[in-house]
Design a protein around this motif. Structure first.
Motif, mmCIF file in Angstrom:
data_model
loop_
_atom_site.group_PDB
_atom_site.id
_atom_site.type_symbol
_atom_site.label_atom_id
_atom_site.label_comp_id
_atom_site.label_asym_id
_atom_site.label_seq_id
_atom_site.Cartn_x
_atom_site.Cartn_y
_atom_site.Cartn_z
ATOM 1 N N ASN A 3 0.816 -1.218 0.000
ATOM 2 C CA ASN A 3 0.000 0.000 0.000
ATOM 3 C C ASN A 3 0.848 1.266 0.000
ATOM 4 O OD1 ASN A 3 -2.427 -1.538 0.121
ATOM 5 N ND2 ASN A 3 -2.120 -1.785 2.338
ATOM 6 N N PRO A 4 1.772 1.413 -0.953
ATOM 7 C CA PRO A 4 2.592 2.627 -0.976
ATOM 8 C C PRO A 4 1.755 3.849 -1.305
ATOM 9 C CG PRO A 4 2.921 1.342 -2.967
ATOM 10 C CD PRO A 4 2.082 0.497 -2.056
ATOM 11 N N VAL A 5 2.183 4.975 -0.808
ATOM 12 C CA VAL A 5 1.502 6.244 -1.068
ATOM 13 C C VAL A 5 2.181 6.903 -2.257
ATOM 14 C CG1 VAL A 5 0.937 8.517 -0.140
ATOM 15 C CG2 VAL A 5 0.903 6.495 1.354
ATOM 16 N N PRO A 6 1.437 7.340 -3.250
ATOM 17 C CA PRO A 6 2.074 7.970 -4.412
ATOM 18 C C PRO A 6 2.765 9.265 -4.011
ATOM 19 C CG PRO A 6 -0.310 8.240 -4.492
ATOM 20 C CD PRO A 6 -0.026 7.274 -3.382
ATOM 21 N N PRO A 7 3.871 9.598 -4.667
ATOM 22 C CA PRO A 7 4.557 10.847 -4.336
ATOM 23 C C PRO A 7 3.714 12.051 -4.709
ATOM 24 C CG PRO A 7 5.506 9.856 -6.305
ATOM 25 C CD PRO A 7 4.548 8.859 -5.745
ATOM 26 N N THR A 8 3.864 13.107 -3.956
ATOM 27 C CA THR A 8 3.138 14.339 -4.253
ATOM 28 C C THR A 8 3.801 15.063 -5.420
ATOM 29 O OG1 THR A 8 4.486 15.679 -2.773
ATOM 30 C CG2 THR A 8 2.561 14.571 -1.808
ATOM 31 N N ALA A 335 -2.853 3.693 -10.968
ATOM 32 C CA ALA A 335 -2.273 4.601 -9.981
ATOM 33 C C ALA A 335 -1.571 3.808 -8.883
ATOM 34 C CB ALA A 335 -3.358 5.489 -9.379
ATOM 35 N N ASP A 336 -2.129 2.669 -8.503
ATOM 36 C CA ASP A 336 -1.503 1.825 -7.494
ATOM 37 C C ASP A 336 -0.168 1.279 -7.997
ATOM 38 O OD1 ASP A 336 -3.675 2.258 -5.862
ATOM 39 O OD2 ASP A 336 -4.644 0.344 -6.337
ATOM 40 N N ARG A 337 -0.126 0.871 -9.279
ATOM 41 C CA ARG A 337 1.132 0.404 -9.858
ATOM 42 C C ARG A 337 2.182 1.515 -9.842
ATOM 43 N NH1 ARG A 337 1.978 -4.957 -9.862
ATOM 44 N NH2 ARG A 337 0.352 -6.110 -10.956
ATOM 45 N N CYS A 338 1.763 2.685 -10.232
ATOM 46 C CA CYS A 338 2.677 3.829 -10.262
ATOM 47 C C CYS A 338 3.265 4.084 -8.877
ATOM 48 C CB CYS A 338 1.930 5.059 -10.772
ATOM 49 S SG CYS A 338 2.980 6.440 -11.239
ATOM 50 N N ALA A 339 2.426 4.071 -7.863
ATOM 51 C CA ALA A 339 2.894 4.269 -6.490
ATOM 52 C C ALA A 339 3.827 3.144 -6.056
ATOM 53 C CB ALA A 339 1.703 4.371 -5.545
ATOM 54 N N GLN A 340 3.482 1.915 -6.423
ATOM 55 C CA GLN A 340 4.309 0.764 -6.060
ATOM 56 C C GLN A 340 5.702 0.890 -6.660
ATOM 57 O OE1 GLN A 340 3.014 -2.917 -7.875
ATOM 58 N NE2 GLN A 340 3.804 -4.144 -6.176
ATOM 59 N N TRP A 341 5.774 1.308 -7.916
ATOM 60 C CA TRP A 341 7.077 1.381 -8.580
ATOM 61 C C TRP A 341 7.872 2.597 -8.118
ATOM 62 C CZ3 TRP A 341 4.151 -0.078 -13.645
ATOM 63 C CH2 TRP A 341 3.844 -1.446 -13.589
ATOM 64 N N TRP A 342 7.194 3.672 -7.739
ATOM 65 C CA TRP A 342 7.918 4.783 -7.123
ATOM 66 C C TRP A 342 8.522 4.342 -5.793
ATOM 67 C CZ3 TRP A 342 10.446 8.552 -8.767
ATOM 68 C CH2 TRP A 342 10.001 9.378 -9.801
ATOM 69 N N ALA A 343 7.779 3.566 -5.029
ATOM 70 C CA ALA A 343 8.313 3.076 -3.755
ATOM 71 C C ALA A 343 9.559 2.225 -3.981
ATOM 72 C CB ALA A 343 7.242 2.278 -3.015
ATOM 73 N N TYR A 344 9.562 1.418 -5.041
ATOM 74 C CA TYR A 344 10.745 0.625 -5.377
ATOM 75 C C TYR A 344 11.928 1.532 -5.735
ATOM 76 C CZ TYR A 344 13.912 -2.300 -8.040
ATOM 77 O OH TYR A 344 15.046 -2.921 -8.511
ATOM 78 N N VAL A 345 11.666 2.568 -6.521
ATOM 79 C CA VAL A 345 12.728 3.508 -6.884
ATOM 80 C C VAL A 345 13.342 4.133 -5.641
ATOM 81 C CG1 VAL A 345 13.162 5.763 -7.953
ATOM 82 C CG2 VAL A 345 11.898 4.011 -9.217
ATOM 83 N N VAL A 346 12.495 4.587 -4.743
ATOM 84 C CA VAL A 346 12.992 5.262 -3.531
ATOM 85 C C VAL A 346 13.809 4.295 -2.676
ATOM 86 C CG1 VAL A 346 12.264 6.331 -1.364
ATOM 87 C CG2 VAL A 346 11.165 6.994 -3.526
#
Length: 410
Positions: A3-8, A335-346
């Motif tokens: 359940n990652p939160v998408p970046p602002t 949008a959930d995928r996008c947030a998930q992959w941003w969390a991986y990047v971070v």
């Protein structure tokens, strides 16, 4: 990373500016843009590449449009390198690369490089950089005369230096970046033919995706016959790897949606369905499939991972593709995928200590450099911070100009 939160938008803007800061010393003494090492220093043991220099013009033109201090001079210097150091004054067009003395390192003229010159020139024109208009005029002329192939409606991959003989190879990688460049050129010049050409290539890719279950063939003969075995003995080739390239499936998914948004009612059929298929296949074959998070680099034609290293650009393109599909459909799964992959990047790719993103990780997500030593490329990462905040059309530089340098909220 449940359940990652998408970046602002503010976080994305800060990350974009942090990335642009990494390349502040990218200028090469001989002209053009240098290959950067792991901490952002020019690696002068490597040639000056046209694709890196072109991407530098493009990325720092975007930075100029965002009002980021220092970007204008970096973009202008790289553009001058395309007009001088990397330009073939004798036969026209651009060398693939030159050495520290300014001598070409090879004789081939590649569509991949020339597509990026067109993208660079189009962004330079939007940014008002000196020399951008003349560069765009020459780049589009060279591309039309040598790389665009009628009546097939696709591109020739490579010529010899004097433009006498094309190589028999045809490739989907150069086609992909030609579509990106054509969309940008059409936006800047107002010449609809460039958008139509992008649509013709996109239509071909729709057919490839459907006939190969979302695993796009990359390599072809001169008649566009599919070659599924090329480079089986060199599966991690940085530009022509064997098998299906996960990141290219994701990148094509996004580009098909850009083509659809640009052409509107005149767009080829099936672009959205193909984009969904490509992203779904990339996820099924490539994401978190071998015991660790991240996208594998390539798979065989049955979906078995071949090169399991994680490349930064694949995650960036995953983010951009998911954001594009979310914008097109409104479906929260994207949008959930996008947030998930941003969390991986971070967690794994973003290098806070030394800057930029690690360009390559091993299958256990530890930094390594077997395919991509150093951090030569800001293009994918910077675009990943911008594409989620911008419409699907027009292309990035034109969209930033229209929004006065401030991306609208998603």
């Amino acid at each position: 990373m449940s359940n990652p939160v998408p970046p602002t938008d503010d976080w994305l803007d800060d990350e974009c500016r942090r990335l642009l800061g990494f390349g502040r010393d990218i200028g090469h003494p001989v002209g053009g843009a240098a290959w950067l090492d792991d901490v952002g220093r020019p690696d002068l043991s490597r040639p000056v590449h046209t694709w890196i220099t072109s991407r530098t013009v493009h990325v720092y033109a975007l930075g100029h449009l965002l009002g980021v201090e220092g970007c204008t001079s970096i973009a202008t210097a790289a553009l001058d390198g395309l007009r001088t150091t990397l330009h073939d004054d004798e036969d026209g067009g651009w060398f693939t690369a030159v050495d520290a003395d300014g001598a070409p390192t090879g004789t081939a003229k590649s569509c991949y490089d020339h597509a990026f010159v067109m993208l660079a020139a189009s962004s330079a024109v939007v940014a008002g950089l000196p020399g951008g208009d003349s560069l765009l005029a020459e780049a589009t002329d060279v591309f039309e005369r040598h790389f665009w192939e009628e009546p097939v409606g696709r591109v020739v991959d490579e010529w010899d230096r004097a433009w006498a003989t094309p190589t028999p190879y045809r490739g989907l990688n150069s086609s992909m970046h030609s579509v990106e460049a054509m969309l940008a050129v059409g936006d800047v010049t107002g010449e609809r033919v460039w958008h139509e050409r992008a649509g013709r290539i996109a239509s071909y890719v729709v057919g490839l995706a459907s006939s190969h279950d979302g695993r796009l063939p990359e390599h072809f003969g001169p008649d566009w016959s599919v070659d599924l075995e090329l480079n089986r003995d060199r599966p991690d080739d940085p530009f022509k790897p064997f098998g299906a390239t996960i990141g290219h499936g994701l990148e094509w998914a996004r580009l098909l949606l850009h083509v659809e948004a640009t052409l509107g009612d005149a767009a080829p059929r099936g672009l959205l369905d193909a984009a969904r298929l490509l992203l779904d296949r990339a996820v099924a074959d490539g994401w978190d499939v071998d015991g660790a998070p991240g996208f594998v680099y390539t798979t065989d034609w049955d979906g078995t991972p071949v090169v399991r290293n994680r490349m930064h650009w694949v995650a960036a393109e995953g983010i951009a593709a998911a954001a594009a599909l979310h914008r097109r459909t409104g479906e929260e799964a994207y949008a959930d995928r996008c947030a998930q992959w941003w969390a991986y990047v971070v967690e794994h790719l973003r290098d806070v200590e030394r800057g930029s993103w690690h360009h390559e990780l091993d299958p256990d997500n530890r930094p390594q450099s077997s395919v991509w030593p150093g951090k030569p490329d800001l293009y994918h990462a910077v675009q990943a911070t911008l594409l989620p905040r911008l419409p699907l059309s027009p292309s990035l530089a034109s969209a930033l100009a229209l929004s006065d340098g401030v991306p609208p909220p998603a």
